[in-house]
Each structure stands twice: as structure tokens, then as C-alpha cells.
Scaffold this motif. Structure first.
Motif, PDB file in Angstrom:
ATOM      1  N   GLY A 211      -7.638  -2.929   2.029  1.00  0.00           N
ATOM      2  CA  GLY A 211      -7.332  -1.916   3.033  1.00  0.00           C
ATOM      3  C   GLY A 211      -5.939  -2.106   3.595  1.00  0.00           C
ATOM      4  O   GLY A 211      -5.256  -3.095   3.318  1.00  0.00           O
ATOM      5  N   GLY A 212      -5.517  -1.131   4.393  1.00  0.00           N
ATOM      6  CA  GLY A 212      -4.203  -1.225   5.017  1.00  0.00           C
ATOM      7  C   GLY A 212      -3.734   0.121   5.515  1.00  0.00           C
ATOM      8  O   GLY A 212      -4.504   1.070   5.620  1.00  0.00           O
ATOM      9  N   LEU A 213      -2.450   0.168   5.813  1.00  0.00           N
ATOM     10  CA  LEU A 213      -1.804   1.380   6.310  1.00  0.00           C
ATOM     11  C   LEU A 213      -1.049   2.045   5.157  1.00  0.00           C
ATOM     12  O   LEU A 213      -0.275   1.378   4.456  1.00  0.00           O
ATOM     13  CB  LEU A 213      -0.841   1.037   7.438  1.00  0.00           C
ATOM     14  N   VAL A 214      -1.280   3.339   4.979  1.00  0.00           N
ATOM     15  CA  VAL A 214      -0.618   4.070   3.900  1.00  0.00           C
ATOM     16  C   VAL A 214      -0.251   5.459   4.405  1.00  0.00           C
ATOM     17  O   VAL A 214      -0.927   6.009   5.286  1.00  0.00           O
ATOM     18  CB  VAL A 214      -1.538   4.146   2.661  1.00  0.00           C
ATOM     19  N   GLN A 215       0.814   6.012   3.866  1.00  0.00           N
ATOM     20  CA  GLN A 215       1.238   7.344   4.259  1.00  0.00           C
ATOM     21  C   GLN A 215       0.369   8.398   3.570  1.00  0.00           C
ATOM     22  O   GLN A 215      -0.198   8.149   2.495  1.00  0.00           O
ATOM     23  CB  GLN A 215       2.695   7.566   3.883  1.00  0.00           C
ATOM     24  N   PRO A 216       0.265   9.578   4.177  1.00  0.00           N
ATOM     25  CA  PRO A 216      -0.467  10.669   3.499  1.00  0.00           C
ATOM     26  C   PRO A 216       0.083  10.912   2.104  1.00  0.00           C
ATOM     27  O   PRO A 216       1.300  10.899   1.891  1.00  0.00           O
ATOM     28  CB  PRO A 216      -0.211  11.864   4.426  1.00  0.00           C
ATOM     29  N   GLY A 217      -0.841  11.113   1.159  1.00  0.00           N
ATOM     30  CA  GLY A 217      -0.456  11.285  -0.225  1.00  0.00           C
ATOM     31  C   GLY A 217      -0.397   9.998  -1.012  1.00  0.00           C
ATOM     32  O   GLY A 217      -0.271  10.018  -2.248  1.00  0.00           O
ATOM     33  N   GLY A 218      -0.495   8.883  -0.327  1.00  0.00           N
ATOM     34  CA  GLY A 218      -0.414   7.591  -0.985  1.00  0.00           C
ATOM     35  C   GLY A 218      -1.735   7.141  -1.591  1.00  0.00           C
ATOM     36  O   GLY A 218      -2.733   7.884  -1.569  1.00  0.00           O
ATOM     37  N   SER A 219      -1.737   5.921  -2.100  1.00  0.00           N
ATOM     38  CA  SER A 219      -2.908   5.376  -2.786  1.00  0.00           C
ATOM     39  C   SER A 219      -3.219   3.971  -2.283  1.00  0.00           C
ATOM     40  O   SER A 219      -2.318   3.243  -1.844  1.00  0.00           O
ATOM     41  CB  SER A 219      -2.666   5.312  -4.300  1.00  0.00           C
ATOM     42  N   LEU A 220      -4.485   3.623  -2.367  1.00  0.00           N
ATOM     43  CA  LEU A 220      -4.960   2.267  -2.118  1.00  0.00           C
ATOM     44  C   LEU A 220      -6.093   1.969  -3.090  1.00  0.00           C
ATOM     45  O   LEU A 220      -6.816   2.888  -3.511  1.00  0.00           O
ATOM     46  CB  LEU A 220      -5.481   2.102  -0.693  1.00  0.00           C
ATOM     47  N   ARG A 221      -6.255   0.693  -3.390  1.00  0.00           N
ATOM     48  CA  ARG A 221      -7.385   0.273  -4.208  1.00  0.00           C
ATOM     49  C   ARG A 221      -8.178  -0.780  -3.452  1.00  0.00           C
ATOM     50  O   ARG A 221      -7.652  -1.867  -3.163  1.00  0.00           O
ATOM     51  CB  ARG A 221      -6.918  -0.301  -5.542  1.00  0.00           C
TER      52      ARG A 221
END
Length: 119
Positions: A9-19
């Protein structure tokens, strides 16, 4: 001792990705259906995605279809959630869940990992 440990988890901008990853131990991982749930502030916990134990069939909430992908590696006792095209409304604590139906339903929960989508 049963453990489900989420990470990624974490902080991401709109449109970004996380796994997200969920490492399991203490039970027969391959026999359990695995799911990801999420809970946003002030809201109920909701089911995001499930992958079945045997064939590994995925199912998704309508809100994440086409953007999220659930997968599992039974050799590594790990389930993943690839999240693409993230939106602010995806912001929540994400929980890993393991469930099996025997004579009754048994299930285990992880402690959760925070995902924040914000610019």
C-alpha cells in the motif's frame, strides 16, 4: 499460527498503479478461496475481488472490473492485487481474506494496508 500479512500500500496519484501482496502462513493456502476487501472511512467493508482455490477463477466488484487483477501463487502462499487506473474513490484500507467451507465456514483476516489515491 495463522498469519496473513499485507504489503504494497501507499500514496499514489490518480491514474497510477499499485500492487498489493498478501503472504499467508499457518494454514493450507491452496485450499482456501482468497479475497481482497476494502474499507473506506465511514463506510462498510466491501468485497473487491476473489480468486477461487481450485481453478483460480477471479471475480470482481463492478467498481474495479477492468482496472484491478487478482492472482495467486500457491507455491509461495501469496495472493496479489494489481490495481491500475486508480481513482480517489479507491482510497481505503485493503484487507486480505482467506475462506474455506468445510462443515462450517472458516476464515482469516490480515491487518490491512492503507491505499491513498490523491494528487
Amino acid at each position: 499460527q495463522v498469519q496473513l500479512v499485507e504489503s504494497g500500500g501507499g500514496l499514489v496519484q490518480p491514474g497510477g498503479s499499485l500492487r498489493l501482496s498478501c503472504a499467508a502462513s499457518g494454514f493450507s493456502f491452496s485450499s482456501y478461496d482468497m479475497s481482497w476487501y476494502r474499507q473506506a472511512p465511514g463506510k462498510e467493508r466491501e468485497l473487491v475481488a476473489t480468486i477461487t482455490s481450485a481453478i483460480g477463477t477471479p471475480n470482481y466488484a463492478d467498481s474495479v472490473k477492468g482496472r484491478f487483477t487478482i492472482s495467486r501463487d500457491n507455491a509461495k502462499n501469496t495472493v496479489f492485487l494489481q490495481m491500475n487506473s486508480l481513482k480517489p474513490e479507491d482510497t481505503a484500507v485493503y484487507f486480505c481474506n482467506a475462506r474455506i467451507l468445510l462443515t462450517r465456514t472458516y476464515q482469516h483476516w490480515g491487518q490491512g494496508t492503507q491505499v491513498t489515491v490523491s494528487s
